[in-house]
Design an enzyme around this catalytic site. Structure first.
Site, PDB file in Angstrom:
ATOM      1  N   LYS A   1       6.077   0.419  -8.986  1.00  0.00           N
ATOM      2  CA  LYS A   1       6.947   0.711  -7.835  1.00  0.00           C
ATOM      3  C   LYS A   1       8.432   0.744  -8.248  1.00  0.00           C
ATOM      4  O   LYS A   1       8.793   0.298  -9.343  1.00  0.00           O
ATOM      5  CB  LYS A   1       6.688  -0.334  -6.741  1.00  0.00           C
ATOM      6  CG  LYS A   1       5.261  -0.266  -6.162  1.00  0.00           C
ATOM      7  CD  LYS A   1       5.092  -1.199  -4.964  1.00  0.00           C
ATOM      8  CE  LYS A   1       3.713  -1.102  -4.358  1.00  0.00           C
ATOM      9  NZ  LYS A   1       3.576  -1.941  -3.123  1.00  0.00           N
TER      10      LYS A   1
ATOM     11  N   TYR B   1       0.917   6.616   2.412  1.00  0.00           N
ATOM     12  CA  TYR B   1       0.658   5.341   3.095  1.00  0.00           C
ATOM     13  C   TYR B   1       0.218   5.533   4.546  1.00  0.00           C
ATOM     14  O   TYR B   1       0.318   4.602   5.346  1.00  0.00           O
ATOM     15  CB  TYR B   1       1.900   4.450   3.032  1.00  0.00           C
ATOM     16  CG  TYR B   1       2.083   3.761   1.686  1.00  0.00           C
ATOM     17  CD1 TYR B   1       1.201   2.752   1.274  1.00  0.00           C
ATOM     18  CD2 TYR B   1       3.116   4.094   0.833  1.00  0.00           C
ATOM     19  CE1 TYR B   1       1.358   2.104   0.052  1.00  0.00           C
ATOM     20  CE2 TYR B   1       3.284   3.454  -0.396  1.00  0.00           C
ATOM     21  CZ  TYR B   1       2.398   2.462  -0.772  1.00  0.00           C
ATOM     22  OH  TYR B   1       2.553   1.807  -1.983  1.00  0.00           O
TER      23      TYR B   1
ATOM     24  N   ARG C   1      -7.248  -5.524  -9.163  1.00  0.00           N
ATOM     25  CA  ARG C   1      -6.641  -6.351  -8.103  1.00  0.00           C
ATOM     26  C   ARG C   1      -6.502  -7.799  -8.587  1.00  0.00           C
ATOM     27  O   ARG C   1      -5.545  -8.492  -8.228  1.00  0.00           O
ATOM     28  CB  ARG C   1      -7.405  -6.209  -6.791  1.00  0.00           C
ATOM     29  CG  ARG C   1      -7.251  -4.769  -6.237  1.00  0.00           C
ATOM     30  CD  ARG C   1      -7.322  -4.652  -4.751  1.00  0.00           C
ATOM     31  NE  ARG C   1      -6.385  -5.454  -4.027  1.00  0.00           N
ATOM     32  CZ  ARG C   1      -5.353  -4.955  -3.306  1.00  0.00           C
ATOM     33  NH1 ARG C   1      -5.093  -3.649  -3.273  1.00  0.00           N
ATOM     34  NH2 ARG C   1      -4.593  -5.756  -2.628  1.00  0.00           N
TER      35      ARG C   1
ATOM     36  N   THR D   1      -0.684  -9.755  -2.707  1.00  0.00           N
ATOM     37  CA  THR D   1       0.348  -8.839  -2.202  1.00  0.00           C
ATOM     38  C   THR D   1       1.703  -9.540  -2.120  1.00  0.00           C
ATOM     39  O   THR D   1       2.741  -8.948  -2.438  1.00  0.00           O
ATOM     40  CB  THR D   1      -0.048  -8.317  -0.804  1.00  0.00           C
ATOM     41  OG1 THR D   1      -1.379  -7.785  -0.868  1.00  0.00           O
ATOM     42  CG2 THR D   1       0.905  -7.233  -0.321  1.00  0.00           C
TER      43      THR D   1
ATOM     44  N   ARG E   1       2.152  -9.196 -10.424  1.00  0.00           N
ATOM     45  CA  ARG E   1       3.111  -9.418  -9.331  1.00  0.00           C
ATOM     46  C   ARG E   1       3.862 -10.735  -9.509  1.00  0.00           C
ATOM     47  O   ARG E   1       5.060 -10.823  -9.213  1.00  0.00           O
ATOM     48  CB  ARG E   1       2.388  -9.341  -7.979  1.00  0.00           C
ATOM     49  CG  ARG E   1       2.128  -7.880  -7.566  1.00  0.00           C
ATOM     50  CD  ARG E   1       1.224  -7.764  -6.380  1.00  0.00           C
ATOM     51  NE  ARG E   1       1.235  -6.414  -5.810  1.00  0.00           N
ATOM     52  CZ  ARG E   1       0.321  -5.968  -4.950  1.00  0.00           C
ATOM     53  NH1 ARG E   1      -0.671  -6.753  -4.570  1.00  0.00           N
ATOM     54  NH2 ARG E   1       0.404  -4.745  -4.481  1.00  0.00           N
TER      55      ARG E   1
ATOM     56  N   ASN F   1       6.973  -5.295  -4.598  1.00  0.00           N
ATOM     57  CA  ASN F   1       6.041  -6.158  -5.328  1.00  0.00           C
ATOM     58  C   ASN F   1       5.479  -5.517  -6.599  1.00  0.00           C
ATOM     59  O   ASN F   1       4.325  -5.750  -6.966  1.00  0.00           O
ATOM     60  CB  ASN F   1       4.936  -6.667  -4.392  1.00  0.00           C
ATOM     61  CG  ASN F   1       4.136  -5.547  -3.750  1.00  0.00           C
ATOM     62  OD1 ASN F   1       4.416  -4.368  -3.981  1.00  0.00           O
ATOM     63  ND2 ASN F   1       3.144  -5.897  -2.951  1.00  0.00           N
TER      64      ASN F   1
ATOM     65  N   HIS G   1       1.289  -1.067  -7.137  1.00  0.00           N
ATOM     66  CA  HIS G   1       0.250  -0.755  -6.166  1.00  0.00           C
ATOM     67  C   HIS G   1      -1.088  -0.808  -6.893  1.00  0.00           C
ATOM     68  O   HIS G   1      -1.176  -0.453  -8.058  1.00  0.00           O
ATOM     69  CB  HIS G   1       0.468   0.662  -5.612  1.00  0.00           C
ATOM     70  CG  HIS G   1      -0.705   1.191  -4.840  1.00  0.00           C
ATOM     71  ND1 HIS G   1      -0.928   0.868  -3.514  1.00  0.00           N
ATOM     72  CD2 HIS G   1      -1.728   2.011  -5.211  1.00  0.00           C
ATOM     73  CE1 HIS G   1      -2.033   1.483  -3.101  1.00  0.00           C
ATOM     74  NE2 HIS G   1      -2.542   2.176  -4.106  1.00  0.00           N
TER      75      HIS G   1
ATOM     76  N   GLU H   1      -6.223   8.671  -3.787  1.00  0.00           N
ATOM     77  CA  GLU H   1      -4.854   8.427  -4.259  1.00  0.00           C
ATOM     78  C   GLU H   1      -4.593   9.110  -5.600  1.00  0.00           C
ATOM     79  O   GLU H   1      -3.516   9.661  -5.833  1.00  0.00           O
ATOM     80  CB  GLU H   1      -4.609   6.918  -4.344  1.00  0.00           C
ATOM     81  CG  GLU H   1      -4.599   6.259  -2.966  1.00  0.00           C
ATOM     82  CD  GLU H   1      -4.613   4.739  -3.003  1.00  0.00           C
ATOM     83  OE1 GLU H   1      -4.641   4.129  -1.910  1.00  0.00           O
ATOM     84  OE2 GLU H   1      -4.600   4.145  -4.105  1.00  0.00           O
TER      85      GLU H   1
HETATM   86  O1  CDP Z   1      -0.579  -3.490  -1.934  1.00  0.00           O
HETATM   87  P1  CDP Z   1      -1.690  -4.299  -1.289  1.00  0.00           P
HETATM   88  O2  CDP Z   1      -2.984  -3.538  -1.201  1.00  0.00           O
HETATM   89  O3  CDP Z   1      -1.841  -5.649  -1.926  1.00  0.00           O
HETATM   90  O4  CDP Z   1      -1.202  -4.600   0.211  1.00  0.00           O
HETATM   91  P2  CDP Z   1      -1.354  -3.722   1.537  1.00  0.00           P
HETATM   92  O5  CDP Z   1      -1.727  -4.643   2.634  1.00  0.00           O
HETATM   93  O6  CDP Z   1      -2.220  -2.525   1.302  1.00  0.00           O
HETATM   94  O7  CDP Z   1       0.139  -3.249   1.819  1.00  0.00           O
HETATM   95  C1  CDP Z   1       0.710  -2.153   1.115  1.00  0.00           C
HETATM   96  C2  CDP Z   1       2.112  -2.533   0.697  1.00  0.00           C
HETATM   97  O8  CDP Z   1       2.907  -2.694   1.854  1.00  0.00           O
HETATM   98  C3  CDP Z   1       2.250  -3.864  -0.035  1.00  0.00           C
HETATM   99  O9  CDP Z   1       1.970  -3.768  -1.416  1.00  0.00           O
HETATM  100  C4  CDP Z   1       3.712  -4.213   0.217  1.00  0.00           C
HETATM  101  O10 CDP Z   1       4.570  -3.466  -0.650  1.00  0.00           O
HETATM  102  C5  CDP Z   1       3.901  -3.693   1.633  1.00  0.00           C
HETATM  103  N1  CDP Z   1       3.754  -4.758   2.643  1.00  0.00           N
HETATM  104  C6  CDP Z   1       4.904  -5.349   3.166  1.00  0.00           C
HETATM  105  O11 CDP Z   1       6.009  -4.990   2.780  1.00  0.00           O
HETATM  106  N2  CDP Z   1       4.781  -6.363   4.093  1.00  0.00           N
HETATM  107  C7  CDP Z   1       3.569  -6.769   4.531  1.00  0.00           C
HETATM  108  N3  CDP Z   1       3.490  -7.751   5.432  1.00  0.00           N
HETATM  109  C8  CDP Z   1       2.403  -6.174   4.009  1.00  0.00           C
HETATM  110  C9  CDP Z   1       2.520  -5.175   3.058  1.00  0.00           C
HETATM  111 MG    MG Z   2      -3.453  -1.812  -0.173  1.00  0.00          MG
END
Ligand code: CDP
Ligand code: MG
Length: 139
Positions: free
Chosen positions: A11, A51, A87, A93, A104, A114, A117, A128
């Site tokens: 990112k 997204y 993962r 996350t 991360r 973070n 992705h 994707e």
């Molecule tokens: O990336 P990951 O699959 O772990 O998390 P996600 O729930 O799919 O969310 C996508 C991205 O949105 C995250 O990696 C964060 O960059 C952002 N995000 C955020 O800024 N605040 C949150 N509460 C949840 C996600």
């Molecule tokens: Mg995700």
């Protein structure tokens, strides 16, 4: 047990902080083969499309803003059980909750910024990957 393909992005925070090399090193050392890779830049519209699954969530606008704020590195990775294995490597996350040694934990700036992705299912990994790479760009 998932299939053997996942999709990742380094990112904008991690690109800006010069972490492309260290993150690719982690990816290689953990047994992932790079099937496709490129450095690119999301427009706001392309980030919204990528997204789309999160459209309407409270963090969507901030996420789109951040992901289109600077260049990213997109890659398709191959390894047995790729989705779960990757993962595990990237961690929670929220970097404050990510385990020691995860990407991360090592490289992220914040919940939104973070570092990386990681696709969450075989189906999304294919979708994707196809978003960024044609068949001719996958090896
Ligand atoms: O990336 P990951 O699959 O772990 O998390 P996600 O729930 O799919 O969310 C996508 C991205 O949105 C995250 O990696 C964060 O960059 C952002 N995000 C955020 O800024 N605040 C949150 N509460 C949840 C996600
Ligand atoms: Mg995700």
């Amino acid at each position: 047990m998932s299939g053997n393909i996942t999709f990742t992005m380094i990112k904008p925070d991690a690109v800006k902080n010069n972490f492309i090399g260290p993150i690719l090193k982690q990816i290689n050392e953990n047994g992932f083969r790079i099937k496709a890779i490129k450095m690119t830049h999301f427009t706001r519209e392309r980030a919204e499309a990528f997204y789309g699954i999160h459209a309407g969530k409270f963090f969507f606008d901030g996420l789109v803003e951040f992901m289109s704020s600077g260049p990213i590195v997109a890659a398709i990775l191959e390894k047995e059980n790729a989705i779960d294995s990757y993962r595990d490597l990237i961690g929670n996350t929220n970097p404050e909750k990510a385990a020691e040694g995860t990407i991360r934990k090592l490289f992220a700036e914040s919940f939104t910024a973070n570092a990386v992705h990681g696709a969450d299912s075989d189906e999304n990994a294919i979708r994707e990957g196809s978003f960024f790479f044609s068949e001719m760009e996958q090896f």
